[in-house]
Design an enzyme around this catalytic site. Structure first.
Site, PDB file in Angstrom:
ATOM      1  N   SER A 128      33.699  42.188  64.268  1.00 55.38           N
ATOM      2  CA  SER A 128      32.254  42.286  64.450  1.00 55.38           C
ATOM      3  C   SER A 128      31.580  42.366  63.084  1.00 55.38           C
ATOM      4  O   SER A 128      32.097  42.998  62.166  1.00 55.38           O
ATOM      5  CB  SER A 128      31.897  43.524  65.279  1.00 55.38           C
ATOM      6  OG  SER A 128      30.495  43.626  65.461  1.00 55.38           O
ATOM      7  N   LYS A 180      36.944  45.045  71.621  1.00 59.58           N
ATOM      8  CA  LYS A 180      35.878  44.124  71.201  1.00 59.58           C
ATOM      9  C   LYS A 180      35.128  43.575  72.412  1.00 59.58           C
ATOM     10  O   LYS A 180      33.908  43.367  72.358  1.00 59.58           O
ATOM     11  CB  LYS A 180      36.494  42.969  70.391  1.00 59.58           C
ATOM     12  CG  LYS A 180      35.459  41.926  69.899  1.00 59.58           C
ATOM     13  CD  LYS A 180      34.354  42.562  69.053  1.00 59.58           C
ATOM     14  CE  LYS A 180      33.597  41.548  68.210  1.00 59.58           C
ATOM     15  NZ  LYS A 180      32.996  40.443  68.937  1.00 59.58           N
ATOM     16  N   HIS A 183      32.778  46.254  73.417  1.00 58.10           N
ATOM     17  CA  HIS A 183      31.759  46.277  72.363  1.00 58.10           C
ATOM     18  C   HIS A 183      30.683  45.228  72.639  1.00 58.10           C
ATOM     19  O   HIS A 183      29.482  45.500  72.569  1.00 58.10           O
ATOM     20  CB  HIS A 183      32.445  46.023  71.012  1.00 58.10           C
ATOM     21  CG  HIS A 183      31.532  45.665  69.875  1.00 58.10           C
ATOM     22  ND1 HIS A 183      30.965  44.403  69.737  1.00 58.10           N
ATOM     23  CD2 HIS A 183      31.117  46.379  68.799  1.00 58.10           C
ATOM     24  CE1 HIS A 183      30.242  44.365  68.640  1.00 58.10           C
ATOM     25  NE2 HIS A 183      30.308  45.550  68.056  1.00 58.10           N
ATOM     26  N   GLU A 187      26.711  45.462  73.618  1.00 54.57           N
ATOM     27  CA  GLU A 187      25.736  44.681  72.851  1.00 54.57           C
ATOM     28  C   GLU A 187      24.769  43.957  73.796  1.00 54.57           C
ATOM     29  O   GLU A 187      23.555  43.932  73.556  1.00 54.57           O
ATOM     30  CB  GLU A 187      26.498  43.681  71.985  1.00 54.57           C
ATOM     31  CG  GLU A 187      25.668  42.823  71.067  1.00 54.57           C
ATOM     32  CD  GLU A 187      26.570  41.857  70.317  1.00 54.57           C
ATOM     33  OE1 GLU A 187      26.548  40.648  70.652  1.00 54.57           O
ATOM     34  OE2 GLU A 187      27.313  42.301  69.422  1.00 54.57           O
TER      35      GLU A 187
END
Length: 308
Positions: A128, A180, A183, A187
């Protein structure tokens, strides 16, 4: 800080891969890069003596000392799979492949098992930082065996914001890409919340709100200050009407996987789910339902229906 390895092959020199190559080169790593775009290869080679861009996968991997480190920064899915199939015959026991794509974690677990049978290590790396990571450093989430992580750690310490922060060995193979995935789901939700909040303020025309000023004041001390807010403020400083922007938001796949995982685990994730569905709506996938709703209103109440 761990000793920096002498070289790595970096496959995929798009916006993110190219900036990673630059950061590695500045950190003392020799980068043997490959990309299908000749202009990209030539530009990077001209920038840093530490970067050699090759015109073939064979050339890039053959230039590495053994045991090799090969980092893939390619789109998840078919391209990554094809590239892995291409490079496998070029690799030997003791080499380690790092997959930095936004890959589905179950695919990463299967690839790890496949490579492990050949004596080749595999590390799934959720990366990221976007286009700013080259300057600010990348957050890196790793999945894999301890021995493979130890091999990769010196590279990660160069790529991260600092050697002692911004990266984590999350667990076994699949863990890096799983973290991820979540994540990116978060987002989605954060972006949707900001978008809805600013849309509410834009709609309140009688108050004549300066959205650029609002976003700027929120950046300093507010509970919702964040990098996403910083980027939003930068956008609104340039253009508050966004009249030239198409209201269509693609989804890369990780939001879908996050929602599917929530269903599979029975964990409620309404914010992430709704943010994903709003992206679908922006892509025109709600149009038929909206047309049918309009026809229902006409059928029971005689309401007028607009024609396209």
């Amino acid at each position: 800080m761990s000793p920096t390895p002498s070289a790595v092959a970096l496959i995929g020199l798009g916006k993110m891969g190219a900036n990673m190559a630059r950061r590695l080169a500045r950190g003392g790593v020799t980068v043997h890069g490959y990309d299908t775009a000749a202009e990209t290869r030539q530009a990077l080679s001209a920038e840093y003596a530490q970067i050699t861009a090759h015109d073939s996968l064979v050339s890039a991997i053959s230039a590495l000392p053994q045991p090799r480190l090969v980092w893939l920064m390619l789109p998840a899915g078919e391209i990554s799979e094809q590239t892995l199939n291409t490079i496998l015959p070029l690799l030997s026991a003791g080499d380690v492949v790092i997959d930095g794509a936004n890959a589905y974690y179950k695919d990463s677990q299967a690839r790890a098992a496949r490579l492990r049978a050949l004596g080749i290590g595999f590390v799934d790396a959720g990366v990221s930082g976007g286009v700013w990571g080259g300057d600010n450093g990348y957050t890196i989430m790793l999945g894999g065996h301890e021995a493979d992580i130890a091999r990769v750690r010196p590279l990660v310490e160069v790529l991260a914001p600092a050697a002692d922060r911004g990266w984590l060995h999350c667990g076994p193979n699949g863990a890096g890409h799983y973290v991820k995935m979540v994540h990116n789901g978060i987002e989605y939700g954060m972006m949707q919340a900001f978008a809805e909040g600013f849309a509410l303020m834009e709609a309140k025309q009688d108050l004549n709100l300066d959205l650029a000023a609002v976003s700027e004041v929120w950046r300093h001390g507010s509970v919702i200050r964040s990098w996403l807010l910083d980027l939003t403020a930068d956008t609104l400083q340039q253009d508050t009407t966004l009249s030239d922007i198409q209201p269509k938001v693609p989804d890369s796949g990780e939001g879908r996987w996050t929602v599917l995982e929530a269903v599979e685990l029975g964990v409620p994730a309404p914010v992430i789910s709704n943010a994903l569905f709003m992206r679908f709506a922006s892509q025109g996938k709600h149009d038929y339902a909206s047309k049918l709703l309009a026809m229902m209103r006409k059928a029971f109440g005689g309401h007028a229906v607009g024609k396209a």
